[in-house]
Write an enzyme that holds these catalytic residues in place. Structure first.
Site, PDB file in Angstrom:
ATOM      1  N   ASP A   1     -38.152 -19.368 -39.660  1.00  0.00           N
ATOM      2  CA  ASP A   1     -37.883 -18.069 -39.038  1.00  0.00           C
ATOM      3  C   ASP A   1     -39.162 -17.619 -38.328  1.00  0.00           C
ATOM      4  O   ASP A   1     -39.426 -18.045 -37.201  1.00  0.00           O
ATOM      5  CB  ASP A   1     -37.411 -17.096 -40.141  1.00  0.00           C
ATOM      6  CG  ASP A   1     -36.866 -15.796 -39.598  1.00  0.00           C
ATOM      7  OD1 ASP A   1     -37.173 -15.459 -38.447  1.00  0.00           O
ATOM      8  OD2 ASP A   1     -36.152 -15.086 -40.308  1.00  0.00           O
ATOM      9  N   THR A   2     -40.000 -16.792 -38.988  1.00  0.00           N
ATOM     10  CA  THR A   2     -41.281 -16.442 -38.353  1.00  0.00           C
ATOM     11  C   THR A   2     -42.273 -17.601 -38.445  1.00  0.00           C
ATOM     12  O   THR A   2     -43.262 -17.636 -37.713  1.00  0.00           O
ATOM     13  CB  THR A   2     -41.926 -15.229 -39.045  1.00  0.00           C
ATOM     14  OG1 THR A   2     -42.253 -15.595 -40.400  1.00  0.00           O
ATOM     15  CG2 THR A   2     -40.998 -14.031 -39.049  1.00  0.00           C
ATOM     16  N   GLY A   3     -42.039 -18.514 -39.389  1.00  0.00           N
ATOM     17  CA  GLY A   3     -42.947 -19.642 -39.583  1.00  0.00           C
ATOM     18  C   GLY A   3     -44.056 -19.360 -40.583  1.00  0.00           C
ATOM     19  O   GLY A   3     -44.873 -20.233 -40.873  1.00  0.00           O
TER      20      GLY A   3
ATOM     21  N   LYS B   1     -35.010 -20.574 -35.778  1.00  0.00           N
ATOM     22  CA  LYS B   1     -34.734 -19.453 -34.864  1.00  0.00           C
ATOM     23  C   LYS B   1     -35.859 -19.418 -33.836  1.00  0.00           C
ATOM     24  O   LYS B   1     -36.886 -18.756 -34.068  1.00  0.00           O
ATOM     25  CB  LYS B   1     -34.719 -18.131 -35.635  1.00  0.00           C
ATOM     26  CG  LYS B   1     -33.544 -17.921 -36.542  1.00  0.00           C
ATOM     27  CD  LYS B   1     -33.681 -16.548 -37.209  1.00  0.00           C
ATOM     28  CE  LYS B   1     -32.531 -16.260 -38.137  1.00  0.00           C
ATOM     29  NZ  LYS B   1     -32.731 -14.985 -38.870  1.00  0.00           N
TER      30      LYS B   1
ATOM     31  N   ASP C   1     -29.359 -17.155 -48.730  1.00  0.00           N
ATOM     32  CA  ASP C   1     -28.815 -16.016 -49.478  1.00  0.00           C
ATOM     33  C   ASP C   1     -29.030 -14.683 -48.785  1.00  0.00           C
ATOM     34  O   ASP C   1     -29.842 -14.556 -47.863  1.00  0.00           O
ATOM     35  CB  ASP C   1     -29.502 -15.931 -50.840  1.00  0.00           C
ATOM     36  CG  ASP C   1     -30.934 -15.387 -50.737  1.00  0.00           C
ATOM     37  OD1 ASP C   1     -31.698 -15.901 -49.890  1.00  0.00           O
ATOM     38  OD2 ASP C   1     -31.269 -14.442 -51.462  1.00  0.00           O
TER      39      ASP C   1
HETATM   40  C1  PRP Z   1     -36.688 -18.045 -46.707  1.00  0.00           C
HETATM   41  C2  PRP Z   1     -36.433 -19.464 -46.251  1.00  0.00           C
HETATM   42  C3  PRP Z   1     -37.770 -19.924 -45.722  1.00  0.00           C
HETATM   43  C4  PRP Z   1     -38.433 -18.655 -45.257  1.00  0.00           C
HETATM   44  C5  PRP Z   1     -38.348 -18.566 -43.763  1.00  0.00           C
HETATM   45  O1  PRP Z   1     -37.103 -18.112 -48.020  1.00  0.00           O
HETATM   46  O2  PRP Z   1     -35.978 -20.263 -47.309  1.00  0.00           O
HETATM   47  O3  PRP Z   1     -38.550 -20.535 -46.731  1.00  0.00           O
HETATM   48  O4  PRP Z   1     -37.715 -17.566 -45.841  1.00  0.00           O
HETATM   49  O5  PRP Z   1     -38.961 -17.393 -43.306  1.00  0.00           O
HETATM   50  P1  PRP Z   1     -40.298 -17.358 -42.453  1.00  0.00           P
HETATM   51  O6  PRP Z   1     -40.261 -18.507 -41.474  1.00  0.00           O
HETATM   52  O7  PRP Z   1     -40.217 -16.034 -41.746  1.00  0.00           O
HETATM   53  O8  PRP Z   1     -41.455 -17.434 -43.401  1.00  0.00           O
HETATM   54  P2  PRP Z   1     -37.031 -16.883 -49.013  1.00  0.00           P
HETATM   55  O9  PRP Z   1     -38.383 -16.277 -49.118  1.00  0.00           O
HETATM   56  O10 PRP Z   1     -35.913 -15.970 -48.627  1.00  0.00           O
HETATM   57  O11 PRP Z   1     -36.732 -17.547 -50.398  1.00  0.00           O
HETATM   58  P3  PRP Z   1     -35.452 -18.399 -50.817  1.00  0.00           P
HETATM   59  O12 PRP Z   1     -35.614 -19.752 -50.215  1.00  0.00           O
HETATM   60  O13 PRP Z   1     -35.534 -18.407 -52.297  1.00  0.00           O
HETATM   61  O14 PRP Z   1     -34.216 -17.699 -50.310  1.00  0.00           O
END
Ligand code: PRP
Length: 202
Positions: free
Chosen positions: A120-122, A148, A176
């Site tokens: 997502d944001t990375g 994304k 989730d």
């Molecule tokens: C989510 C997903 C990625 C991260 C992506 O994890 O699984 O690891 O966010 O977001 P980013 O690129 O903006 O950092 P989350 O923290 O929701 O934990 P989960 O995997 O337990 O749902």
């Protein structure tokens, strides 16, 4: 590296099954499409990594369904470990990263494949990659199920990406909202009323 590979771009989906229609706006990626794409991604990984032993490092919790499907298609010798990391609070925006489980396998001098559900944001993968590189693996490749692209200018790139999706709140296939929906066999878009800031909370 993903720039040289063709990554399917998903723009819109289909009507969700009746049982999910109150909560989901659409099914963005169907179960059948996921299955085809994951098998193809595994072929790409297999082609690049040949027969050398691989250490697969997967991020908890969202990666579980993708990981299970991906590694079933890989016939390279491998060991598997997990890092627990959480960035989202009980809602949409990324908060601080919290590490809930550290890596146990020694990755020094090993080929490492880092697997996550969504880029997502990375911030999550950027920080995990930084930590893993300090352990001096022979190579480190990143494989994500979704990306994304609109969310990050200059953020890290994955070597293998399942699908590029729009900036929508997706759930299912491991992902989730407030720990719900991870078991859905497809990727769905949550209706805006279920998101933080609205009257109806998950
Ligand atoms: C989510 C997903 C990625 C991260 C992506 O994890 O699984 O690891 O966010 O977001 P980013 O690129 O903006 O950092 P989350 O923290 O929701 O934990 P989960 O995997 O337990 O749902």
């Amino acid at each position: 590296m993903s720039g040289s590979r063709s990554v399917p771009v998903v723009r819109c989906g289909t009507k969700p099954p009746a049982v999910w229609r109150r909560e989901l706006a659409e099914v963005l990626i169907s179960k059948a499409r996921i299955a085809r794409r994951v098998a193809h991604l595994a072929q790409e990984v297999q082609r690049d990594l040949g027969k050398q032993e691989l250490v697969v490092v997967a991020l908890l919790n969202g990666t579980v369904l993708f990981l299970a499907d991906l590694i079933r298609h890989l016939s390279v010798p491998m060991r598997l470990d997990f890092i627990g990391v959480s960035s989202y609070g009980n809602g949409r925006s990324s908060g601080n990263l919290t590490f809930t489980k550290e890596l146990r396998l020694d990755v020094k001098g090993r080929q490492v494949l880092l697997v996550d559900d969504i880029l997502d944001t990375g911030r999550t993968l950027g920080e995990v990659r930084r930590r893993l590189l300090k352990l001096r693996p022979a190579s480190l490749r990143i494989c994500v199920f979704l990306s994304k692209p609109s969310r990050g200018q200059g953020r890290i790139e994955a070597d293998y990406t399942g699908f590029q999706i729009p900036d929508q709140f997706v759930v299912g296939y491991g992902m989730d909202f407030a720990e719900r929906y991870r078991n859905l066999p497809f990727v769905g878009v949550l209706k805006p009323k279920a998101l933080p800031g609205s009257a109806v909370r998950a």
